[in-house]
Design a protein around this motif. Structure first.
Motif, short mmCIF file in Angstrom:
data_model
loop_
_atom_site.label_atom_id
_atom_site.label_comp_id
_atom_site.label_asym_id
_atom_site.label_seq_id
_atom_site.Cartn_x
_atom_site.Cartn_y
_atom_site.Cartn_z
N GLU A 148 0.84 -1.17 0.10
CA GLU A 148 -0.02 -0.11 0.19
C GLU A 148 0.82 1.30 0.02
N TRP A 149 0.33 2.27 -0.78
CA TRP A 149 1.23 3.74 -0.80
C TRP A 149 0.05 4.63 -0.42
N GLU A 150 0.83 5.92 0.01
CA GLU A 150 0.07 6.97 0.14
C GLU A 150 1.03 8.27 -0.35
N ALA A 151 0.27 9.38 -0.49
CA ALA A 151 1.31 10.40 -1.03
C ALA A 151 0.93 11.54 -0.25
N PHE A 152 2.01 12.47 0.36
CA PHE A 152 2.07 13.48 1.30
C PHE A 152 2.56 14.72 0.79
N PRO A 153 1.80 15.77 0.45
CA PRO A 153 2.57 17.03 0.21
C PRO A 153 3.60 17.39 1.15
N ASN A 154 4.95 17.81 0.55
CA ASN A 154 6.13 17.94 1.25
C ASN A 154 6.10 19.39 2.08
N PRO A 155 5.89 19.48 3.18
CA PRO A 155 5.79 20.81 4.15
C PRO A 155 6.81 21.70 3.90
N ALA A 156 8.20 21.08 3.34
CA ALA A 156 9.45 21.92 3.21
C ALA A 156 9.57 22.35 1.67
N CYS A 157 8.48 21.88 0.88
CA CYS A 157 8.79 22.51 -0.46
C CYS A 157 9.24 23.91 -0.87
N ASN A 158 8.47 24.93 -0.35
CA ASN A 158 8.76 26.23 -0.34
C ASN A 158 9.57 26.78 0.92
N SER A 159 10.07 25.99 1.90
CA SER A 159 10.69 26.56 2.91
C SER A 159 11.91 27.75 2.61
N HIS A 160 12.20 28.50 3.52
CA HIS A 160 13.21 29.60 3.17
C HIS A 160 14.48 29.23 3.20
N GLY A 161 14.53 27.91 4.27
CA GLY A 161 15.86 27.33 4.40
C GLY A 161 15.62 26.24 5.54
N GLY A 162 16.76 25.13 5.55
CA GLY A 162 16.42 24.11 6.25
C GLY A 162 15.53 23.19 5.78
#
Lengths: 299, 127
Positions: free
Chosen positions: B35-49
């Motif tokens: 089974e699999w699931e997709a999650f939006p990446n919370p760091a996608c537009n992060s300013h740094g780190g």
């Protein structure tokens, strides 16, 4: 009176103006702060003898593993992802930390203490002319200049930069503090000019000079600080800077012509007023006009 | 065993994203249940780190393996601290998540034991 000398464009003559303005005033009551901590050069014209030096930086978290419950609150509040809780481990990334202290304040276990992460030094000392001088120097490889500039400004206010040669109990009273800002319009520039009573913007009458002058005028207006313009290398380029200043109601306070002998003297480390002594009067006029503008703004 | 893969969109036929911290989404695939699931990446537009943030995110979702085209020093350290195994995806090929998982299961991907780039922090694009 705190006067910041800034420009937007690099190499317009900020340090030339800042140092010669200082040398034209009551030098024993004047201090120059070189805020261009990434490439300080005002010392070349003032020849200070440094008598105080201090390491400065930001306070970064240090976690006591015995007290930490791995709750993750620190990582949640960190806007810079400089502290992370992963599995049974807690990691600190000093190069991401801005030293805001949120993790320490929010830790429910009081497991975080703070330690100094050195980003550079600040140093200060007298110069032969009587002007007192202080500067910051960033460590090579560090990405953040703002904390060093902030400490440099605080040092001056809290008396850390007071000359040792003066009486211990003598309350020092600078009449004028001149801040030589870094080029550009980014955070280090904002930190340098923030809190100044006046910003003198040095520019040159070229398309590049005008482009960056416009940006810097926006920054200074945003900070709500009275502002005037010094045109250096006057006679080159075109009339667009003058046109812009007239339209934007920016006073042109001084003009320094393009003159090979001035360039040659600067390259030898001589201040403008040493190359051309008659400029002492021009800089005193500049200072009087700045005082008038600041007084008017206060009314 | 849960495997996290950075992706451009949110299904097994989408292309994998070559950069770990800046991926649009992560697909987390469970090899036992398939089974699999997709999650939006919370760091996608992060300013740094971004790498640190993304590492925390996928470990919270139980990933024990990550396949990426790139592991920066901070992402590497964070993933290593979480006991996550890192495998390198071939960046010169255009592969879907499904194809990449097949390569992994056939043992064709190399495990990473050091960061694969010197870090993006302080690069000019960050202003």
């Amino acid at each position: 009176m705190r006067i910041a000398v800034a420009s937007g464009k690099g190499g317009t003559g900020k340090t030339t103006v800042a140092t010669s303005l200082a040398l034209s005033l009551d030098t024993t009551r004047t201090m120059v702060l070189d805020c261009d901590v990434e490439a300080p050069n005002a010392h070349l014209f003032l020849n200070p003898t440094f008598e105080r030096r201090e390491e400065v930086g930001i306070l970064i978290p240090q976690v006591d593993g015995g007290r930490c419950s791995l709750c993750g609150r620190c990582a949640e509040v960190c806007q810079f992802h400089a502290i992370a809780v992963i599995g049974q481990n807690i990691l600190v990334f000093p190069e991401l930390c801005h030293g805001c202290g949120s993790c320490t304040l929010n830790c429910p276990e009081q497991a975080i203490s703070e330690q100094l992460d050195v980003l550079g030094i600040i140093e200060a000392g007298p110069t032969p002319t009587g002007v007192y001088f202080a500067r910051g120097v960033m460590k090579v490889g560090e990405p953040m200049a703002v904390p060093i500039i902030r400490e440099l400004k605080r040092w001056d206010i809290e008396g850390g930069a007071t000359s040792l040669s003066r009486q211990q109990d003598e309350t020092y009273d600078w009449e004028t503090i001149i801040l030589d800002a870094p080029p550009g319009t980014s955070c280090p520039v904002v930190e340098s000019v923030h809190g100044a009573d006046f910003v003198a913007l040095v520019t040159e009458p070229t398309p590049f000079g005008l482009h960056d002058l416009r940006l810097m005028v926006e920054v200074v207006h945003e900070l709500d600080i009275p502002v005037g313009v010094v045109i250096n290398r006057d006679g080159i380029g075109d009339a667009e800077v003058d046109k812009f200043c007239a339209e934007a109601d920016l006073p042109v306070l001084m003009r320094i012509p393009l003159d090979r002998s001035i360039g040659a003297g600067i390259a030898q480390g001589k201040p403008l007023v040493a190359i051309r002594p008659e400029y002492t009067d021009h800089f005193r006029d500049l200072y009087r006009r700045i005082l008038d503008i600041v007084q008017e703004a206060e009314l | 065993m849960k495997i996290a893969i950075p992706t451009e969109t949110d299904n097994l036929d989408s292309l994998f994203h070559p950069r770990f911290g800046r991926a649009v989404s992560f697909i987390i695939f469970d090899t036992e249940t398939e089974e699999w699931e997709a999650f939006p990446n919370p760091a996608c537009n992060s300013h740094g780190g971004a790498g640190v943030q993304a590492a925390q995110f996928i470990t919270k979702h139980g990933a024990q393996v990550v396949i990426s085209g790139d592991f920066g020093p901070k992402a590497y350290n964070a993933l290593a601290a979480g006991g996550v195994q890192m495998f390198l995806a071939p960046v010169d090929e255009t592969l879907s998540i499904r194809e990449l998982l097949a390569r992994y299961q056939q043992g064709q991907l190399n495990q990473v034991s050091a960061p694969t780039n010197p870090g993006h922090h302080g690069s000019p694009s960050q202003g």
